[in-house]
Design a protein around this motif. Structure first.
Motif, PDB file in Angstrom:
ATOM      1  N   VAL A  71      69.156  48.221  28.664  1.00  0.00           N
ATOM      2  CA  VAL A  71      69.435  47.680  27.454  1.00  0.00           C
ATOM      3  C   VAL A  71      69.387  48.833  26.096  1.00  0.00           C
ATOM      4  CG1 VAL A  71      69.250  45.873  25.549  1.00  0.00           C
ATOM      5  CG2 VAL A  71      69.133  45.188  27.765  1.00  0.00           C
ATOM      6  N   THR A  72      70.365  49.796  25.358  1.00  0.00           N
ATOM      7  CA  THR A  72      70.236  50.148  24.724  1.00  0.00           C
ATOM      8  C   THR A  72      70.807  49.668  23.493  1.00  0.00           C
ATOM      9  OG1 THR A  72      69.545  52.568  24.007  1.00  0.00           O
ATOM     10  CG2 THR A  72      71.417  51.627  25.258  1.00  0.00           C
TER      11      THR A  72
ATOM     12  N   TRP B 101      61.027  44.379  27.114  1.00  0.00           N
ATOM     13  CA  TRP B 101      60.141  45.574  26.798  1.00  0.00           C
ATOM     14  C   TRP B 101      61.785  46.201  26.019  1.00  0.00           C
ATOM     15  CZ3 TRP B 101      56.097  48.092  29.271  1.00  0.00           C
ATOM     16  CH2 TRP B 101      55.153  47.306  28.895  1.00  0.00           C
ATOM     17  N   LEU B 102      62.884  46.109  26.601  1.00  0.00           N
ATOM     18  CA  LEU B 102      64.006  47.078  26.370  1.00  0.00           C
ATOM     19  C   LEU B 102      64.866  47.043  25.257  1.00  0.00           C
ATOM     20  CD1 LEU B 102      65.910  46.873  30.165  1.00  0.00           C
ATOM     21  CD2 LEU B 102      64.811  48.833  28.739  1.00  0.00           C
TER      22      LEU B 102
ATOM     23  N   GLU C 247      62.511  47.857  22.402  1.00  0.00           N
ATOM     24  CA  GLU C 247      62.602  49.226  22.043  1.00  0.00           C
ATOM     25  C   GLU C 247      63.866  49.391  21.169  1.00  0.00           C
ATOM     26  OE1 GLU C 247      63.170  52.209  25.475  1.00  0.00           O
ATOM     27  OE2 GLU C 247      63.222  53.460  24.240  1.00  0.00           O
TER      28      GLU C 247
ATOM     29  N   MET D  58      63.351  50.612  17.437  1.00  0.00           N
ATOM     30  CA  MET D  58      64.482  52.495  17.674  1.00  0.00           C
ATOM     31  C   MET D  58      65.825  51.931  16.633  1.00  0.00           C
ATOM     32  SD  MET D  58      62.414  54.710  18.460  1.00  0.00           S
ATOM     33  CE  MET D  58      61.477  54.838  19.375  1.00  0.00           C
ATOM     34  N   PHE D  59      66.153  50.649  16.548  1.00  0.00           N
ATOM     35  CA  PHE D  59      67.198  50.694  15.528  1.00  0.00           C
ATOM     36  C   PHE D  59      67.380  49.553  14.737  1.00  0.00           C
ATOM     37  CE2 PHE D  59      69.116  52.623  19.739  1.00  0.00           C
ATOM     38  CZ  PHE D  59      70.141  54.237  19.066  1.00  0.00           C
TER      39      PHE D  59
ATOM     40  N   ARG E 107      58.512  42.339  18.856  1.00  0.00           N
ATOM     41  CA  ARG E 107      57.959  43.543  17.752  1.00  0.00           C
ATOM     42  C   ARG E 107      58.219  45.013  17.785  1.00  0.00           C
ATOM     43  NH1 ARG E 107      52.220  43.566  20.870  1.00  0.00           N
ATOM     44  NH2 ARG E 107      52.481  42.346  22.330  1.00  0.00           N
TER      45      ARG E 107
ATOM     46  N   ILE F 212      57.183  48.627  19.770  1.00  0.00           N
ATOM     47  CA  ILE F 212      56.868  49.088  21.423  1.00  0.00           C
ATOM     48  C   ILE F 212      56.292  50.560  21.412  1.00  0.00           C
ATOM     49  CG2 ILE F 212      58.863  49.276  22.247  1.00  0.00           C
ATOM     50  CD1 ILE F 212      57.518  47.817  24.709  1.00  0.00           C
ATOM     51  N   LEU F 213      57.063  51.226  20.805  1.00  0.00           N
ATOM     52  CA  LEU F 213      56.841  52.780  21.253  1.00  0.00           C
ATOM     53  C   LEU F 213      55.817  53.144  19.786  1.00  0.00           C
ATOM     54  CD1 LEU F 213      60.110  54.265  23.003  1.00  0.00           C
ATOM     55  CD2 LEU F 213      57.994  53.805  23.756  1.00  0.00           C
TER      56      LEU F 213
END
Lengths: 431, 208
Positions: free
Chosen positions: B62-63, B115-116, B119, B123-124, B135, B137-138
């Motif tokens: 998933v992105t 987790w995907l 992320e 990031m977005f 929440r 993650i990285l």
């Protein structure tokens, strides 16, 4: 008293009116603080492992909610090694992204390079030469062996076995020497280029690799003797960290983690690339989904990788002198000697260095079977020399996401074994 | 790598089942891409997972993608795979940047999305509605610079190096723990009183 934790409780970010974190924690409704029954001397505590801890294989931090020695919940914290590679990639030419891939899964850099080149080639519709395919297969399988050797050695150490660590690192050193011979680097190989390779193999490489494939099985046999029927090893690994086939699929696991649970999927067999369908090799499948099966699978994969290397070397002998790069000046740099003497070659050289390779607008996802699992590169291009989006599908990251599930109800010492069995590389988890 | 240009057979089936909720489809480099409407994305993905003949039981990735053209909507990308049928499909959901970036979570279908999706949120800034534990993650939980992979985020970040250092050094001890950990400690009366007072005043994170 049940040793199993309740369903993974759900965290809600935020505070209530009194400023307390909102989520109701596990066990809060069951006993007031300090009034635990002590069947197991069950003292409640939070244990923090990492980020600087050898057993977390890098900068992973685990917060464990313990009751006595039983893990009620495991909360992984990531991002200590986050470098923003995906963002960086959006500011670089396609060939300039290759050095970034060295640094993601730094235990198998050559395989990452190959995956990236394949993804861009898919985006551009390029067909690479046969010799290049064979050399890339060699790069991938060498990477598989060194990555699994590191896994074997460090997992052995985590469980108290020191000797196999020395054996595996000795063997790994031999591959690293070959890798250094070929690419000039031990870690940051940057081996591939779009449409080909950075360099052909040097003289003596084939003989060196041939010697390795001949003698490497000795070490595998020694490890097999040492571990496979070892009572301590079996006691620590069998039935620990079990994931069923349904769970493994549902958690999107890949590579040895998925196959240990009995799911038969290997990218090399099911979506072949680099002509893997023409090699004769087997894909080991586990049945119990525990740490022991993961060990067996990785050990067997090293045998199979050795077989593939032998076959690739045989093919290489028939392809001596064949080109490794495409004959296409839009993607491949002309040789330096020609760029310095021939006007046309100089122009191509200039355009490529200054402007980079330009794939057409479109997008492509390319997955390859890396030692850790399916490494996917997803590119979105708008026709310029820099990608709009470069996504790494990180196998370690996704495999690690099943860790809280596997640790529920396990003992503290098993957490170390379970975490080792996932085979993570934090460079790739955090990217 | 032979270039397959044919459309995945799932596309006509999807159109028959969902009609206008399937906005469009295209083939790029041999991969079929289907655009599902934001309102019915969860239904479409759930149907793809369970319907006989589809069985996309494996969520590869998933992105999200944001294009350089700022008018173009942001896309959430689901890479699906059917292990029994050995088939792949890419489903996209376009999110208009003028509206809030929200889409239904698929964690209830595939645990691997947990987790995907975190992320993608990290990031977005895409909010996955119904995600059990959405929440960062990285990046750390109190990260205040925004969403790094958005195109309006400069490569070196919004804050200067000096500001980043100042914030790191000025952080309260509780900023280093997640709210989840703090809640566990709190329920067992393990939070130091001063920390609890700061949390009660809503001061988790950085000292002003």
């Amino acid at each position: 008293m049940s040793l199993r934790t309740v369903e993974m409780a759900l965290a809600t970010p935020g505070l209530d009116r009194e400023g307390r974190p909102i989520r109701v924690p596990v066990g809060a409704g069951r006993a007031a603080p300090g009034t635990y029954d002590d069947d197991f001397g069950a003292e409640h505590m939070l244990v923090n492992i990492g980020p600087q801890h050898p057993a977390t294989h890098g900068v992973l931090r685990l917060v464990l909610e313990m009751e006595g020695e039983t893990v009620k919940r495991c909360i992984p914290h990531l991002g200590y090694l986050h470098s923003g590679f995906e963002k960086l990639g959006e500011y670089r030419h396609y060939n300039q992204i290759i050095p970034l891939t060295d640094r993601t899964d730094y235990l198998s850099p050559m395989a990452n390079n190959v995956g990236l080149a394949l993804a861009v080639e898919k985006l551009m519709g390029l067909q690479i030469t046969e010799r290049c395919q064979v050399l890339r297969v060699i790069a991938c399988e060498m990477s598989r062996i060194i990555s699994h050797l590191v896994w074997l050695g460090t997992t052995g150490i985590d469980l108290g076995a020191f000797t196999p660590f020395l054996w595996s690192f000795q063997e790994r050193e031999r591959i690293y020497n070959l890798q250094e011979m070929w690419t000039g680097a031990r870690l940051t190989t940057s081996l591939t280029r779009v449409g080909g390779l950075m360099a052909d193999i040097p003289q003596g490489f084939e003989a060196g690799l041939r010697e390795f494939t001949r003698t490497f099985p000795d070490t595998l046999r020694e490890v097999d003797t040492m571990f496979t029927r070892n009572a301590i090893w079996i006691g620590r690994t069998q039935g620990v960290g079990v994931l069923s086939a349904e769970e493994a699929t549902n958690h999107s696991l890949s590579g040895p983690m998925l196959r240990a649970s009995g799911v038969d999927y290997d990218v090399r067999k099911d979506r072949p690339y680099l002509g893997y369908e023409t090699y004769d090799f087997d894909v080991p499948i586990g049945e119990h989904g525990d740490i022991y099966d993961r060990y067996r699978i990785r050990l067997e994969e090293m045998w199979q990788a050795n077989r593939i290397l032998e076959q690739a070397l045989d093919r290489l002998a028939g392809l001596a002198g064949a080109p490794i790069n495409l004959d296409d000046p839009r993607v491949i740099l002309p040789p330096k000697s020609r760029a310095m003497s021939d006007m046309e070659a100089m122009i191509f050289h200039f355009k490529q260095v200054m402007e980079g390779v330009k794939p057409p607008a479109g997008e492509a996802y390319m997955g390859i079977e890396n030692p850790k699992g399916e490494l996917g590169y997803y590119f979105v291009s708008d026709g310029t020399a820099k990608p709009v989006r470069w996504r790494i599908r990180p196998p370690s990251f996704i495999n690690l996401s099943s860790l809280p599930r596997m640790c529920e109800g396990a003992l503290l010492a098993d957490v170390i074994a379970i975490n080792a069995s996932v085979d993570i590389v934090m460079g790739e988890v955090d990217r | 790598m032979t270039a397959v240009t044919s459309v995945s057979p799932s596309v006509p089936a999807l159109r028959a089942e969902f009609g206008p909720a399937i906005e469009r489809h295209l083939v790029s480099c041999g991969d079929t891409i289907v655009y599902a409407s934001k309102a019915r994305s969860h239904d479409v993905l759930g149907w793809l997972k369970d319907a006989p003949g589809q069985q996309y039981d494996y969520l590869t990735d998933v992105t999200a993608v944001e294009y350089r053209d700022s008018e173009r909507p942001l896309e959430v990308v689901y890479q699906l795979r059917s292990l029994p049928r050995r088939a792949d499909l890419r489903v996209k959901v376009a999110l208009d940047k003028q509206e809030t970036l929200e889409v239904r979570s698929v964690v209830d279908l595939w645990r691997g999305a947990d987790w995907l999706e975190r992320e993608a949120y990290d990031m977005f800034g895409i909010v996955f509605l119904g995600h059990p534990d959405l929440r960062r993650i990285l990046m750390w939980e109190t990260y205040a610079e925004g969403y790094p992979l958005r195109k309006d985020f400069p490569l070196r970040g919004h804050f200067s190096r000096a500001e980043q250092t100042r914030q790191a050094l000025a952080a309260n001890p509780e900023a280093h723990y997640s709210l989840e950990e703090l809640s566990i400690a709190d329920s067992f009366d393990e939070l130091p009183p001063d920390m609890r007072e700061r949390l009660a005043r809503g001061e988790r994170g950085f000292l002003k």
